[in-house]
Design a protein around this motif. Structure first.
Motif, PDB file in Angstrom:
ATOM      1  N   LEU A  55      -6.410  13.867   0.489  1.00  0.00           N
ATOM      2  CA  LEU A  55      -4.998  13.480   0.482  1.00  0.00           C
ATOM      3  C   LEU A  55      -4.893  11.478   0.518  1.00  0.00           C
ATOM      4  O   LEU A  55      -4.890  10.967  -0.073  1.00  0.00           O
ATOM      5  CB  LEU A  55      -4.395  13.477   1.246  1.00  0.00           C
ATOM      6  N   PHE A  56      -4.855  11.348   2.323  1.00  0.00           N
ATOM      7  CA  PHE A  56      -5.097  10.604   2.981  1.00  0.00           C
ATOM      8  C   PHE A  56      -6.252   9.135   2.582  1.00  0.00           C
ATOM      9  O   PHE A  56      -5.589   8.309   2.672  1.00  0.00           O
ATOM     10  CB  PHE A  56      -4.705  10.930   4.737  1.00  0.00           C
ATOM     11  N   VAL A  57      -6.972   9.735   2.670  1.00  0.00           N
ATOM     12  CA  VAL A  57      -8.048   9.093   1.703  1.00  0.00           C
ATOM     13  C   VAL A  57      -7.965   8.110   0.780  1.00  0.00           C
ATOM     14  O   VAL A  57      -8.357   6.997   0.678  1.00  0.00           O
ATOM     15  CB  VAL A  57      -8.879   9.711   1.765  1.00  0.00           C
ATOM     16  N   ASP A  58      -7.475   8.837  -0.101  1.00  0.00           N
ATOM     17  CA  ASP A  58      -7.450   8.620  -1.562  1.00  0.00           C
ATOM     18  C   ASP A  58      -5.726   7.404  -1.784  1.00  0.00           C
ATOM     19  O   ASP A  58      -5.778   6.508  -1.933  1.00  0.00           O
ATOM     20  CB  ASP A  58      -6.636   9.799  -2.780  1.00  0.00           C
ATOM     21  N   LEU A  59      -4.928   8.524  -0.809  1.00  0.00           N
ATOM     22  CA  LEU A  59      -4.040   7.564  -0.036  1.00  0.00           C
ATOM     23  C   LEU A  59      -4.537   5.873  -0.601  1.00  0.00           C
ATOM     24  O   LEU A  59      -3.914   4.792  -0.595  1.00  0.00           O
ATOM     25  CB  LEU A  59      -2.678   7.686   0.286  1.00  0.00           C
ATOM     26  N   VAL A  60      -5.018   5.779   0.746  1.00  0.00           N
ATOM     27  CA  VAL A  60      -5.250   4.265   1.409  1.00  0.00           C
ATOM     28  C   VAL A  60      -6.346   3.970   0.487  1.00  0.00           C
ATOM     29  O   VAL A  60      -6.264   2.624   0.069  1.00  0.00           O
ATOM     30  CB  VAL A  60      -5.800   4.800   2.267  1.00  0.00           C
ATOM     31  N   GLU A  61      -7.492   4.714   0.109  1.00  0.00           N
ATOM     32  CA  GLU A  61      -7.594   3.413  -0.517  1.00  0.00           C
ATOM     33  C   GLU A  61      -7.371   2.608  -2.189  1.00  0.00           C
ATOM     34  O   GLU A  61      -7.573   1.794  -3.186  1.00  0.00           O
ATOM     35  CB  GLU A  61      -8.996   5.214  -1.189  1.00  0.00           C
ATOM     36  N   LYS A  62      -6.313   4.169  -2.788  1.00  0.00           N
ATOM     37  CA  LYS A  62      -5.685   4.039  -4.244  1.00  0.00           C
ATOM     38  C   LYS A  62      -4.444   2.977  -4.020  1.00  0.00           C
ATOM     39  O   LYS A  62      -4.478   2.223  -4.307  1.00  0.00           O
ATOM     40  CB  LYS A  62      -5.623   5.026  -4.063  1.00  0.00           C
ATOM     41  N   PHE A  63      -3.643   3.203  -2.483  1.00  0.00           N
ATOM     42  CA  PHE A  63      -2.980   1.667  -2.777  1.00  0.00           C
ATOM     43  C   PHE A  63      -2.973   1.199  -1.738  1.00  0.00           C
ATOM     44  O   PHE A  63      -2.396  -0.351  -1.916  1.00  0.00           O
ATOM     45  CB  PHE A  63      -1.667   3.459  -2.618  1.00  0.00           C
ATOM     46  N   VAL A  64      -2.766   1.353  -0.341  1.00  0.00           N
ATOM     47  CA  VAL A  64      -3.265   0.996   0.853  1.00  0.00           C
ATOM     48  C   VAL A  64      -3.705  -0.549   0.319  1.00  0.00           C
ATOM     49  O   VAL A  64      -3.766  -1.286   0.459  1.00  0.00           O
ATOM     50  CB  VAL A  64      -2.869   1.283   2.068  1.00  0.00           C
ATOM     51  N   GLU A  65      -5.342  -0.160   0.556  1.00  0.00           N
ATOM     52  CA  GLU A  65      -6.100  -0.914   1.032  1.00  0.00           C
ATOM     53  C   GLU A  65      -6.074  -2.353  -0.548  1.00  0.00           C
ATOM     54  O   GLU A  65      -6.194  -3.192  -0.312  1.00  0.00           O
ATOM     55  CB  GLU A  65      -7.319   0.023  -0.030  1.00  0.00           C
ATOM     56  N   PRO A  66      -5.614  -1.718  -1.939  1.00  0.00           N
ATOM     57  CA  PRO A  66      -5.334  -2.893  -2.776  1.00  0.00           C
ATOM     58  C   PRO A  66      -4.318  -4.145  -2.402  1.00  0.00           C
ATOM     59  O   PRO A  66      -4.346  -5.003  -2.484  1.00  0.00           O
ATOM     60  CB  PRO A  66      -5.303  -1.835  -4.032  1.00  0.00           C
ATOM     61  N   CYS A  67      -3.126  -3.319  -1.829  1.00  0.00           N
ATOM     62  CA  CYS A  67      -2.219  -3.966  -1.651  1.00  0.00           C
ATOM     63  C   CYS A  67      -2.420  -4.871  -0.731  1.00  0.00           C
ATOM     64  O   CYS A  67      -2.305  -5.711  -0.657  1.00  0.00           O
ATOM     65  CB  CYS A  67      -0.889  -3.668  -1.523  1.00  0.00           C
ATOM     66  N   ARG A  68      -3.642  -4.091   1.005  1.00  0.00           N
ATOM     67  CA  ARG A  68      -3.243  -4.940   1.682  1.00  0.00           C
ATOM     68  C   ARG A  68      -4.506  -6.867   1.156  1.00  0.00           C
ATOM     69  O   ARG A  68      -4.593  -7.551   1.943  1.00  0.00           O
ATOM     70  CB  ARG A  68      -4.477  -4.290   2.344  1.00  0.00           C
ATOM     71  N   SER A  69      -5.132  -5.988   0.778  1.00  0.00           N
ATOM     72  CA  SER A  69      -6.410  -7.217   0.198  1.00  0.00           C
ATOM     73  C   SER A  69      -5.724  -8.500  -0.429  1.00  0.00           C
ATOM     74  O   SER A  69      -5.926  -9.801  -0.306  1.00  0.00           O
ATOM     75  CB  SER A  69      -7.553  -6.161  -0.478  1.00  0.00           C
ATOM     76  N   ASP A  70      -4.987  -8.034  -1.260  1.00  0.00           N
ATOM     77  CA  ASP A  70      -3.785  -8.981  -1.746  1.00  0.00           C
ATOM     78  C   ASP A  70      -3.004  -9.518  -0.377  1.00  0.00           C
ATOM     79  O   ASP A  70      -1.757 -10.087  -0.688  1.00  0.00           O
ATOM     80  CB  ASP A  70      -3.179  -8.545  -2.973  1.00  0.00           C
ATOM     81  N   HIS A  71      -2.717  -9.352   0.144  1.00  0.00           N
ATOM     82  CA  HIS A  71      -1.783  -9.450   1.426  1.00  0.00           C
ATOM     83  C   HIS A  71      -0.469  -9.347   1.513  1.00  0.00           C
ATOM     84  O   HIS A  71       0.259 -10.098   1.062  1.00  0.00           O
ATOM     85  CB  HIS A  71      -1.868 -11.019   1.708  1.00  0.00           C
ATOM     86  N   TRP A  72      -0.172  -8.484   0.508  1.00  0.00           N
ATOM     87  CA  TRP A  72       1.683  -7.857   0.408  1.00  0.00           C
ATOM     88  C   TRP A  72       2.081  -7.843   1.418  1.00  0.00           C
ATOM     89  O   TRP A  72       1.076  -7.148   2.095  1.00  0.00           O
ATOM     90  CB  TRP A  72       1.375  -6.507  -0.389  1.00  0.00           C
ATOM     91  N   PRO A  73       3.413  -9.043   1.844  1.00  0.00           N
ATOM     92  CA  PRO A  73       4.131  -8.302   3.515  1.00  0.00           C
ATOM     93  C   PRO A  73       4.226  -6.680   2.736  1.00  0.00           C
ATOM     94  O   PRO A  73       5.119  -6.045   1.770  1.00  0.00           O
ATOM     95  CB  PRO A  73       5.335  -9.570   3.463  1.00  0.00           C
ATOM     96  N   LEU A  74       4.594  -5.855   4.455  1.00  0.00           N
ATOM     97  CA  LEU A  74       5.634  -4.823   4.607  1.00  0.00           C
ATOM     98  C   LEU A  74       6.339  -4.392   3.296  1.00  0.00           C
ATOM     99  O   LEU A  74       6.901  -3.907   2.526  1.00  0.00           O
ATOM    100  CB  LEU A  74       5.962  -4.841   5.778  1.00  0.00           C
ATOM    101  N   SER A  75       7.745  -6.067   3.424  1.00  0.00           N
ATOM    102  CA  SER A  75       8.411  -5.551   3.005  1.00  0.00           C
ATOM    103  C   SER A  75       8.531  -5.926   0.991  1.00  0.00           C
ATOM    104  O   SER A  75       9.357  -4.952   0.752  1.00  0.00           O
ATOM    105  CB  SER A  75       9.578  -7.198   2.991  1.00  0.00           C
ATOM    106  N   ASP A  76       7.587  -6.070   0.613  1.00  0.00           N
ATOM    107  CA  ASP A  76       7.012  -6.352  -0.192  1.00  0.00           C
ATOM    108  C   ASP A  76       6.708  -4.845  -1.105  1.00  0.00           C
ATOM    109  O   ASP A  76       7.178  -4.719  -2.267  1.00  0.00           O
ATOM    110  CB  ASP A  76       6.101  -7.234  -0.630  1.00  0.00           C
ATOM    111  N   VAL A  77       5.725  -4.098  -0.319  1.00  0.00           N
ATOM    112  CA  VAL A  77       5.697  -3.717  -1.051  1.00  0.00           C
ATOM    113  C   VAL A  77       7.383  -1.834  -0.556  1.00  0.00           C
ATOM    114  O   VAL A  77       7.075  -1.410  -1.773  1.00  0.00           O
ATOM    115  CB  VAL A  77       4.843  -2.453   0.528  1.00  0.00           C
TER     116      VAL A  77
END
Lengths: 364, 1028
Positions: free
Chosen positions: A302-324
């Motif tokens: 679960l956590f691997v997926d969440l990071v892979e599928k959501f956290v990492e893509p957002c992070r690579s686009d430099h989403w600020p936390l407030s935008d997330v």
């Protein structure tokens, strides 16, 4: 002249917090004495090294005798051998069950078995925590796990009742037990940036929302209730999550969802264009995670997926936390406006928890 | 059919797993009293069985009730083989036999096994129905109360103090019976435990009978000891002071005025109210009651050593320390004269007093103010005996005779000091193989049989001034006649009242009288000494020991005197000299609390003189040493705040040219021998305080003087009940026992090396204690009790029990000032004549006395002696911080979630910050623990640590079951430890005793007084106890 025997027994058992810490940290008597000398205690008190040695030995002996009782804290309260004021008893227990962040990250989600215990050597080398201390911590996890494993009712309450831990520590243990029971993978490299606190936070949300106990379904027929209330995820719920697939499988629904979110967020999001471009990927990722949870293997990831599928893509686009946060709010809420979607309650139960988890997991 | 004992077995918990297969236990319980046994049902497969049995009823004589312990055995049922014992609980039901004590014993008791230690707990309820028995010839003494406390217990009033009671019983030691070869260690240990328990019960009953014959109703200062004589048997002996006590139940007693000292002051007249006259029927009783089991002093001369059974190869050395001497010469003649003249001059009362009792001894160490008139000094006697098998246990004449002989000696020493009584009296033994040293010591004193308690303060004031009652210095005044001194002493006029003569140093075995004026604080002073001795057998051994004893006594005395001077002090209280005999050495350990008595002259310094005056570097060395000593004295004076007023010498007119002292040992004279010999062992005619460095030995002595390190700042220590000069105790206490055993390397066995080892052992032990208790600073170690034993050739064991009490530092300074002020006060004094009243007095320690008795006594003393109001105001102020202390204590987290009630233990007779409301009975327990897996239990330290913790636990459990919450006057009388590491075995015997009490915190007392007490009080303290 050699000292054959040297003991001190108080009517009220003397507990030296500093020595207790050294003992818990797994230092030998001589190491502990050396560390105490380094702390400058000799200068402060004018004592000699021999006095320190004798004092340390005494405390170690006491702790050794107390350890048996600490394995079942209620025994410590009822036993008659050591007269210890309640505040001190609480301190003894709390400290004994406290654990190191570095250690818990190593074993979190692992099966608390002999096999894992064998790896403690490596963990000790890796973390710099003494093997003795690692063993104590591991045994604590295992002991708590064993005791509450078969119990019904609130996990935190059970732990508190049987181990007399503070609320905070009991919650941490609940997370450890929950993770161990569901075997969530936490050791992967891409998860290394997450702290125990992050996982514990998620565990609490999941216990609150995704387990049987969470639904408040008091078992009408106790015999039929084989699953543990708080430790196991609600199988039915996981099964139902497949229904969410429609959100990404139905193209119209997906487009509608996207347009709803985009309309609402236009101008409010710094990373709007990135969001717009990625929406389908993100949504697919989140919904597919849900749909896969029927398989144990996927639950573990679960956590691997969440990071892979959501956290990492957002992070690579430099989403600020407030935008997330804005995005997730809108993403969850917009589903209510999808007329063709019938599983609103299911969605809320899933997304409500995921929403919290993702925000927590989203950091560097 | 005088009694019915009822026992109910409720439940067990935390039982050990007895069945490996199921990890459970099938437990049942056997309840045995005398020869009757009951059993509960087997409670299958549980570690927490709920038997909830019926009431098992035993119909027994009260004699058995007193002697026998209730024996509860927990067993594991086994269908196919013999049932396995889990462990036992012995319950002494004596506390249920007197009406005022506990009514029920109910609670969780640790289940104890001599091999495995504590194995779970069992909940038991015990009750006794006593029927009145009017049989005059009964053998029981139910109803006589026993107290270990060596003062009048706090919630009682002494109507009459009858005097000395003693008894001993002997038996074969089961460990040495032939059957011991075939039975298991467990069976042997249990046989011993049971036997000692039985013997203790019997002893207590017999003492009780004597008390009843004296028309008393209580024994105070009860001290019971057992002598393990090995092959020759087991002796259990006890001494005590018979009293008639009155329970204080007047409302005043419970007015909890503690928080407002002003109220307290008002209460004082109230306290004095109980008019002794109403009890005047009491005193007329005594004379006929001489029921001692031995035949007194027939022929106890040293010459009788030819007889087999009474091999007394003395010299039994008596020590008349206390008073000082100048010349050792014409003592022989004077002694007899003095004995007579003292008796003639003292007139009626002491005479009558003496005649009344064969031994006018008191085991008490603290007295109501005014009771103690004069103190002569320490008297002690020792005698070396060879043990032989006790042939007829029912007629323990030999042992009785031995003790009678020693007591006779003590008595004559006291007489020699012009005293008719001995207070703070105690007896002890040291046994090694077949040699036994019997010791007795006490303080010779003149007592005031007429202690005024009638009337109010105002009423008495005038009268008292006329009578010149001594205030704070009277007890220091010499009891002997100045012209016919029992020995040469250096006397001066009392520095307090300037009227009477006082010696320059005073040694006593008692606590500091509460009305004594002390300057500064006191401190623990120890003299430590080892002497090698050749291994020898039987008589040769006894002779060797006898020859060594006087030298040891002398050296111990000199050491004490030197250390006292070094501290700048002039009196010792609570002196206890212990001589221990081992295979190849003798050890002497003296402990006492040094103080500066305002009434006594300032002690002079210590002068060092060299033997070879021509050697320059030597001279320099000497002068260096001298400087060091002088510095130490100055430093100590500062440390202990000894700042005596400077006015004295000019006014007195007879300054002390050079304070001198002569240690003198007088060889005791026996009744039958006409000669009175003196054994002067001091360095010829030289002054004892000129330390002569003529050889390495003396050098060693001087060094050892200087090696004693004072306790770290914030710490004080004493071996008396309370520390002179500290009055503001807070309620935090920590009682502890510490044991150390060192092994001497056999290579360096010289006297010096031995002394150094022993000295280091004691000093390091003290240092460790200071370090361990550092979190309690500022605090005082009170009642520090050292015991030395020599379990094997090269082993020295030191056991220390003491209590650490915190105090409020800021207030300590203030009180010192008061002391100084007080010392400046010229109180009117002396009590020339003793009226011929029977010994009738009242306990000073009337109830509502809040916690520190010291303060309390001071207050009442000051008001009694008419100290001006201003002075009183200060005392009042002084009392106030107590409230804060309590408050602080109260704010500590409550023990709400703990199911185990806290039981305090203390060697003192009081609990700081609290009031004892009830005495529940004596706790006297004996345990044996043995192991055959010493390494697995953490070696000797792990083994003994666990055992002592278990003993504490069992004491606490018994107290809690009686409904109490503290043990006062707790003492570990014996801790005999034996090991055999090669066999992986060890064994330990521990004997402890104390008084179980109920105490109420002063802060809670308030609540008790306003509401009718239910919650605060123990269930047992109902009825007339708690009235408001």
């Amino acid at each position: 002249m050699t000292s054959e025997l040297d003991i001190f027994v108080g009517n009220t058992t003397l507990i030296d917090e500093d020595v207790y810490r050294l003992w818990l940290d797994g230092y030998s008597v001589s190491d502990a004495v050396a560390l105490r000398v380094r702390s400058g205690i000799l200068e402060q008190t004018g004592a000699t090294a021999a006095v320190l040695q004798s004092d340390t030995m005494d405390h170690y002996r006491t702790f050794h005798m107390l350890e048996r009782l600490l394995h079942a804290p209620p025994k410590l309260l009822h036993q008659l051998i050591f007269q210890i004021p309640p505040s001190r008893q609480a301190l003894l227990i709390e400290r004994y069950y406290a654990f190191d962040e570095a250690f818990v990250r190593e074993v979190l989600g692992k099966k608390l078995s002999k096999g894992t215990k064998k790896d403690l050597d490596d963990i000790s080398t890796k973390t710099g925590i003494t093997l003795k201390s690692c063993r104590r911590q591991f045994d604590n996890f295992k002991r708590v796990f064993k005791v509450v494993e078969e119990m019904r009712g609130s996990l935190v309450d059970n732990i508190q009742q049987h181990f007399l831990l503070s609320d905070r520590l009991a919650r941490d243990y609940a997370a450890i037990v929950f993770f161990a029971n569901n075997r969530f993978e936490t050791g992967k490299k891409k998860l290394q940036y997450l702290s125990f606190g992050d996982f514990a936070f998620c565990a609490e949300l999941m216990i609150q929302n995704w387990t049987l106990g969470a639904v408040g379904e008091a078992p009408t027929d106790p015999d039929s209730q084989v699953d543990d209330m708080d430790m196991d995820l609600d199988k039915e719920f996981l099964q139902d999550l497949k229904e969410l697939k429609v959100l990404v499988a139905d193209k119209d629904l997906l487009d509608l969802h996207k347009s709803l979110v985009c309309t609402a967020l236009r101008g409010k999001l710094g990373v709007f264009s990135e969001m717009e471009a990625n929406f389908k990927n993100l949504s697919r990722g989140l919904v597919n995670v849900a749909a896969k949870l029927t398989h144990n293997k996927d639950v573990r990831d679960l956590f691997v997926d969440l990071v892979e599928k959501f956290v990492e893509p957002c992070r690579s686009d430099h989403w600020p936390l407030s935008d997330v946060r804005l995005f997730l709010n809108q993403y969850s809420a917009s589903v209510h406006s999808l007329d063709g979607f019938r599983h609103q309650a299911l969605w809320d139960r899933y997304m409500g928890t995921l929403h919290g988890c993702l925000l927590r997991l989203y950091h560097d | 059919m005088p009694g019915k004992l009822k026992v109910k077995i409720v439940a067990g918990r935390h039982l050990p797993v007895m069945d490996r297969a199921s990890d459970l236990t099938d437990a049942f319980v056997e309840v045995k009293f005398g020869n009757t046994t009951f059993k509960t049902d087997v409670y299958l497969k549980s570690l927490n069985p709920q038997w909830n049995s019926e009431w098992f009823k035993f119909e027994v004589d009260d004699e058995d009730l007193q002697d026998e312990p209730l024996q509860i055995t927990v067993l594991d049922h086994d269908t196919y083989s013999a049932n396995d014992a889990i462990g036992k609980v012995y319950i002494d039901i004596d506390p249920l036999l007197y009406s005022e004590a506990a009514t029920v014993i109910s609670g969780w008791f640790p289940i104890y096994d001599t091999i495995h230690g504590i194995r779970g707990e069992i909940n038991v309820v015990v009750k006794v129905d006593l029927f009145n028995d009017l049989n005059r010839f009964r053998q029981s003494s139910c109803g006589v109360k026993f107290f270990c406390t060596t003062s009048i217990p706090k919630c009682y009033r002494a109507v009459i103090i009858h005097g000395f009671v003693e008894e001993l019983v002997v038996n074969e030691d089961p460990e040495y019976q032939w059957i011991d070869r075939i039975r298991t260690p467990r069976a042997s240990n249990e046989a011993r435990q049971r036997l000692i328990s039985l013997m203790s019960g019997e002893l207590q009953r017999k003492i009780g009978l004597k008390v009843l014959e004296m028309r008393g109703n209580a024994v105070v200062g009860y001290l019971q000891c057992f002598d393990l004589e090995g092959e020759s048997g087991l002796v259990v002996r006890a001494i005590g002071t018979a009293c008639t006590l009155d329970k204080l139940s007047s409302p005043a007693a419970f007015l909890p005025a503690c928080n407002s000292p002003s109220k307290e002051m008002k209460e004082i007249p109230f306290n004095e109210d109980p008019n002794p006259n109403t009890h005047s029927s009491g005193p007329s009783t005594p004379l006929k009651n001489q029921t001692y089991s031995f035949s007194p002093s027939k022929s106890y001369s040293r010459q009788s050593s030819s007889s087999d059974t009474d091999l007394s190869l003395t010299p039994k050395t008596g020590m008349g320390s206390g008073s000082a001497g100048k010349e050792g010469g014409p003592f022989k003649a004077l002694l007899r004269q003095q004995t007579q003249s003292a008796l003639e001059q003292r007139g009626g009362s002491p005479h009558r007093f003496c005649r009344r009792r064969e031994f006018p001894f008191f085991t008490l160490t603290a007295f109501p103010p005014g009771f103690l008139v004069h103190v002569g000094g320490v008297v002690s006697a020792r005698s070396v005996k060879l043990l032989d098998r006790i042939h007829n246990p029912d007629e323990p004449e030999t042992r009785d005779a031995w003790w009678a002989e020693i007591r006779q000696e003590i008595k004559s020493h006291a007489k020699a000091l012009g005293c008719h009584a001995v207070v703070g009296y105690s007896e002890s033994t040291s046994i090694c193989e077949e040699v036994c040293i019997l010791s007795a010591s006490g303080t010779a004193a003149v007592l005031n049989p007429r202690f005024l308690q009638d009337g109010t303060v105002e009423g008495c004031l005038e009268q008292r001034l006329e009578e010149n009652l001594p205030a704070g210095c009277g007890f220091c005044h010499i009891p002997y006649d100045e012209l016919n001194m029992p020995f040469p002493a250096h006397l001066t006029y009392c520095y307090n009242c300037r009227k009477q003569k006082v010696p320059d140093v005073l040694f006593t075995t008692i606590d500091l009288p509460t009305d004594a004026t002390v300057i500064g604080k006191g401190c623990l002073i120890q003299a430590r000494l080892c002497r090698l001795k050749k291994k020898a057998q039987a008589e040769a051994n006894a002779t060797a020991i006898s020859n060594l004893l006087p030298f040891m006594e002398y050296e111990v005395h000199t050491q004490l005197m030197n250390k006292l001077k070094l501290k700048g002090m002039n009196a010792l209280f609570g002196l206890r000299i212990q001589i221990t005999v081992g295979e190849n050495m003798l050890m002497g350990l003296a402990s006492a609390t040094g103080v500066y008595l305002a009434a006594l002259p300032t002690p002079g310094g210590i002068q060092i003189a060299g033997k070879t005056p021509n050697d320059g570097s030597y001279e320099q060395h000497i002068s260096h040493m001298q400087k060091k000593i002088n510095d130490t004295i100055a430093k100590n004076k500062e440390l202990y705040e000894i700042t005596p007023p400077e006015i004295s010498e000019e006014i007195i007119g007879s300054p002390i040219p050079e304070p001198r002292q002569r240690s003198r040992l007088l060889r005791s004279q026996s009744e039958s021998s006409d000669e009175v010999t003196e054994l002067d062992l001091s360095h010829g005619k030289k002054d004892a305080f000129v330390l002569e460095i003529d050889d390495t030995d003396a050098m060693e002595d001087v060094h050892s003087l200087l090696t004693d390190v004072p306790p770290p700042s914030g710490f004080y220590s004493c071996n008396t009940e309370i520390m002179p000069g500290i009055n503001n105790w807070t309620s935090e206490i920590q009682m502890f026992t510490s044991v150390r055993v060192i092994r001497l390397s056999s290579l360096n066995l010289t006297n010096q090396a031995l002394n150094k080892n022993f000295n280091d052992l004691c000093e390091n032990l003290l240092k460790s204690l200071y370090f361990k208790l550092r979190s309690m600073i500022p605090c005082c170690l009170c009642h520090v009790n050292f015991t030395v034993s020599l379990p094997e050739d090269e082993l020295i064991q030191v056991t220390v029990t003491a209590v650490a009490i915190t105090f409020d530092k800021n207030q300590a300074l203030q009180t010192t000032k008061i002391h100084v002020e007080k010392s400046l006060q010229r109180a009117s004094t002396d009590n020339e004549e003793l009226l011929q009243f029977p010994l009738e007095l009242c306990s000073d320690s009337l109830p509502s006395h809040p916690f520190p008795p010291a303060k309390e006594h001071l207050e009442s003393a000051s008001s009694n002696s008419g100290i001006p109001a201003a002075q009183r105001a200060v005392t009042v102020e002084k009392a106030s911080p107590m409230g804060e202390g309590n408050f602080r204590n109260r704010s500590a987290p409550p023990c709400a979630n703990s199911t185990v009630g806290v039981v305090k233990m203390t060697p003192l007779s009081f609990i700081p910050g609290a009031k004892i409301t009830k005495y529940l009975g004596i706790i006297n327990m004996f345990f044996i623990r043995e192991t055959t897996s010493l390494r697995e239990e953490g070696g000797v330290s792990g083994f003994l640590h666990a055992f002592i913790a278990e003993v504490f636990a069992m004491v606490r459990a018994h107290v809690a079951a009686l409904g109490g919450n503290a043990v006062v006057s707790y003492i570990m009388k014996q801790c005999v430890f034996m090991e055999n590491p090669n066999k992986n075995q060890a064994q330990c015997l521990i004997n402890v005793s104390g008084d179980a009490v109920v105490f109420v915190r002063e802060s809670e007392l308030e609540v008790v007084s306003t509401q009718q007490p239910t919650a605060n009080c123990q269930p047992s303290c109902t009825g007339g106890e708690v009235t408001t």
